[in-house]
Scaffold this motif. Sequence first.
Motif, PDB file in Angstrom:
ATOM      1  N   ILE A   1       2.696  -4.456  19.742  1.00 29.13           N
ATOM      2  CA  ILE A   1       2.170  -3.130  19.742  1.00 29.13           C
ATOM      3  C   ILE A   1       1.188  -2.772  18.514  1.00 29.13           C
ATOM      4  CG2 ILE A   1       3.375  -2.325  21.519  1.00 29.13           C
ATOM      5  CD1 ILE A   1       5.203  -0.792  19.453  1.00 29.13           C
TER       6      ILE A   1
ATOM      7  N   TYR B   1      -0.926   1.671  26.044  1.00 30.06           N
ATOM      8  CA  TYR B   1      -1.364   2.699  24.957  1.00 30.06           C
ATOM      9  C   TYR B   1      -2.885   2.405  24.696  1.00 30.06           C
ATOM     10  CZ  TYR B   1       3.613   3.677  23.604  1.00 30.06           C
ATOM     11  OH  TYR B   1       5.107   4.190  23.359  1.00 30.06           O
ATOM     12  N   PRO B   2      -3.337   3.407  24.251  1.00 27.37           N
ATOM     13  CA  PRO B   2      -4.785   3.358  23.872  1.00 27.37           C
ATOM     14  C   PRO B   2      -5.410   2.255  22.915  1.00 27.37           C
ATOM     15  CG  PRO B   2      -3.998   5.420  23.050  1.00 27.37           C
ATOM     16  CD  PRO B   2      -2.880   4.858  23.583  1.00 27.37           C
TER      17      PRO B   2
ATOM     18  N   PHE C   1      -1.125   0.292  17.329  1.00 25.68           N
ATOM     19  CA  PHE C   1      -0.944   1.537  16.241  1.00 25.68           C
ATOM     20  C   PHE C   1      -0.141   0.689  15.077  1.00 25.68           C
ATOM     21  CE2 PHE C   1       3.298   2.407  17.987  1.00 25.68           C
ATOM     22  CZ  PHE C   1       3.024   1.808  19.429  1.00 25.68           C
TER      23      PHE C   1
ATOM     24  N   MET D   1       7.031   2.053   9.786  1.00 19.22           N
ATOM     25  CA  MET D   1       7.498   1.499   8.196  1.00 19.22           C
ATOM     26  C   MET D   1       6.158   1.247   7.408  1.00 19.22           C
ATOM     27  SD  MET D   1      10.568   2.022   8.006  1.00 19.22           S
ATOM     28  CE  MET D   1      10.672   1.181   6.212  1.00 19.22           C
ATOM     29  N   LEU D   2       4.770   0.969   7.996  1.00 14.80           N
ATOM     30  CA  LEU D   2       3.788   1.015   7.149  1.00 14.80           C
ATOM     31  C   LEU D   2       3.504   2.333   6.469  1.00 14.80           C
ATOM     32  CD1 LEU D   2       1.238   0.088   5.823  1.00 14.80           C
ATOM     33  CD2 LEU D   2       0.291  -0.117   7.884  1.00 14.80           C
TER      34      LEU D   2
ATOM     35  N   MET E   1       5.761   4.863   6.151  1.00 19.15           N
ATOM     36  CA  MET E   1       6.704   5.010   5.231  1.00 19.15           C
ATOM     37  C   MET E   1       6.332   4.356   4.114  1.00 19.15           C
ATOM     38  SD  MET E   1      10.801   4.779   5.499  1.00 19.15           S
ATOM     39  CE  MET E   1      11.792   5.853   4.509  1.00 19.15           C
TER      40      MET E   1
ATOM     41  N   ARG F   1      11.462  11.060   9.416  1.00 15.19           N
ATOM     42  CA  ARG F   1      11.305  10.810  10.902  1.00 15.19           C
ATOM     43  C   ARG F   1      10.001  10.546  11.179  1.00 15.19           C
ATOM     44  NH1 ARG F   1      12.220  15.806  13.603  1.00 15.19           N
ATOM     45  NH2 ARG F   1      11.986  14.641  15.333  1.00 15.19           N
ATOM     46  N   PHE F   2       9.688   9.703  12.191  1.00 10.71           N
ATOM     47  CA  PHE F   2       8.313   9.319  12.418  1.00 10.71           C
ATOM     48  C   PHE F   2       7.855  10.338  13.484  1.00 10.71           C
ATOM     49  CE2 PHE F   2      10.279   5.548  10.900  1.00 10.71           C
ATOM     50  CZ  PHE F   2       9.467   5.278   9.806  1.00 10.71           C
ATOM     51  N   THR F   3       6.715  11.178  13.332  1.00  5.07           N
ATOM     52  CA  THR F   3       6.536  12.520  14.289  1.00  5.07           C
ATOM     53  C   THR F   3       5.429  12.275  15.122  1.00  5.07           C
ATOM     54  OG1 THR F   3       5.539  13.698  12.438  1.00  5.07           O
ATOM     55  CG2 THR F   3       7.965  14.353  12.792  1.00  5.07           C
ATOM     56  N   ASN F   4       4.434  11.264  14.802  1.00  5.39           N
ATOM     57  CA  ASN F   4       3.461  10.890  15.585  1.00  5.39           C
ATOM     58  C   ASN F   4       3.030   9.712  15.316  1.00  5.39           C
ATOM     59  OD1 ASN F   4       2.338  13.031  17.332  1.00  5.39           O
ATOM     60  ND2 ASN F   4       2.693  14.466  15.455  1.00  5.39           N
ATOM     61  N   GLN F   5       2.320   8.973  15.948  1.00  4.61           N
ATOM     62  CA  GLN F   5       1.683   7.563  15.864  1.00  4.61           C
ATOM     63  C   GLN F   5       0.648   7.575  14.944  1.00  4.61           C
ATOM     64  OE1 GLN F   5       2.223   7.320  20.142  1.00  4.61           O
ATOM     65  NE2 GLN F   5       2.414   5.158  19.782  1.00  4.61           N
TER      66      GLN F   5
ATOM     67  N   TRP G   1      -2.822   5.586  14.002  1.00  5.73           N
ATOM     68  CA  TRP G   1      -3.904   4.630  14.665  1.00  5.73           C
ATOM     69  C   TRP G   1      -4.660   3.968  13.717  1.00  5.73           C
ATOM     70  CZ3 TRP G   1      -2.157   4.163  19.782  1.00  5.73           C
ATOM     71  CH2 TRP G   1      -1.603   5.237  20.298  1.00  5.73           C
TER      72      TRP G   1
ATOM     73  N   LYS H   1      -2.572  16.671  11.697  1.00  6.08           N
ATOM     74  CA  LYS H   1      -1.382  16.335  12.438  1.00  6.08           C
ATOM     75  C   LYS H   1      -0.352  15.770  11.486  1.00  6.08           C
ATOM     76  CE  LYS H   1      -0.630  14.743  17.220  1.00  6.08           C
ATOM     77  NZ  LYS H   1      -1.375  14.004  18.308  1.00  6.08           N
TER      78      LYS H   1
END
Lengths: 136, 159
Positions: free
Chosen positions: A40, A53-54, A57, A61-62, A64, A86-90, A92, A123
Amino acid sequence: MALSASHLKVGDSHSETVVENLTRTQIVQYAGASGDYNPIHTDEMYTTKAAGYPSVFAHGMLTMGLTGKMLTNYVGDGRLTKFGVRFTNQVWPGDTLVATATVTAIENGVVALDVATTNQDSKEVVRGSAEARIDP
Amino acid sequence: MGTITFPVEASHIMMFARAVGDTNPVYHDAQAASKTEAGGIIAPPTFGQAVAQFDPDYHLRPKPGQAWFGSGKTPSGLDKAPSAGGLHAEQHFEYHRPLRPGDVLTVEMKQGRTWEKESKRAGKLTFRERIAEYRDQSGELVLTARGVGVTTERPVDQG
């Protein structure tokens, strides 16, 4: 250069653009270095046609790791004692990320920081905190 | 979940720092690093995650002779691709000292809590916590990592 308690106050902040126009190649580099080959992140055909997924992504950890670069530039080498997110959004390909640390407390030779990374649309993609040893 | 031996090597630290776009010499230039407070090359703060390289059974690395879920001729090498798959929800590190080339770490992985939550963007979410303790060659705890993975019912809605 480490931070010094005598020059710090609650509310101080430090921001850096940690990546501009994130490339698929950088995501591939991260897969190779970290050992996380989840398709992915690097395999557009799998991600769009099988996973739904579009596009591919970035590894959380990248993001972070990119955020950590801002932190170590701010607090100095080997000074971090805690770092959590916390990872809150992907994130891209094509994204530009700004990472910010804000001082929330200074005591007993340790600075506590709020950490947030946002993309070009403001975002939030990562939210967390960190602590580091500082000089008097 | 078992124990993994993780030898920390300078070239691996260099490649990892490159991947996160960090040009700080403390991660790749031994001479420059020796003149810093760190006293030599150290690993960047998220490097502990690269323990995956040393897990012989790591599920996100293709293995010779085994079908892989990424694309080849077809979008997935498996007849039935895994559902939405797992995503990383949280990661927390506690640093007791920096990791350095030459360290040979013993990493003990433990399963933590599991919980569920309902989400508008991705359906039922199942969270699984994993704790990893990294000890050096003298048995000293050098890094503690706590990760939370999430399995979604469907791909995360981008709306």
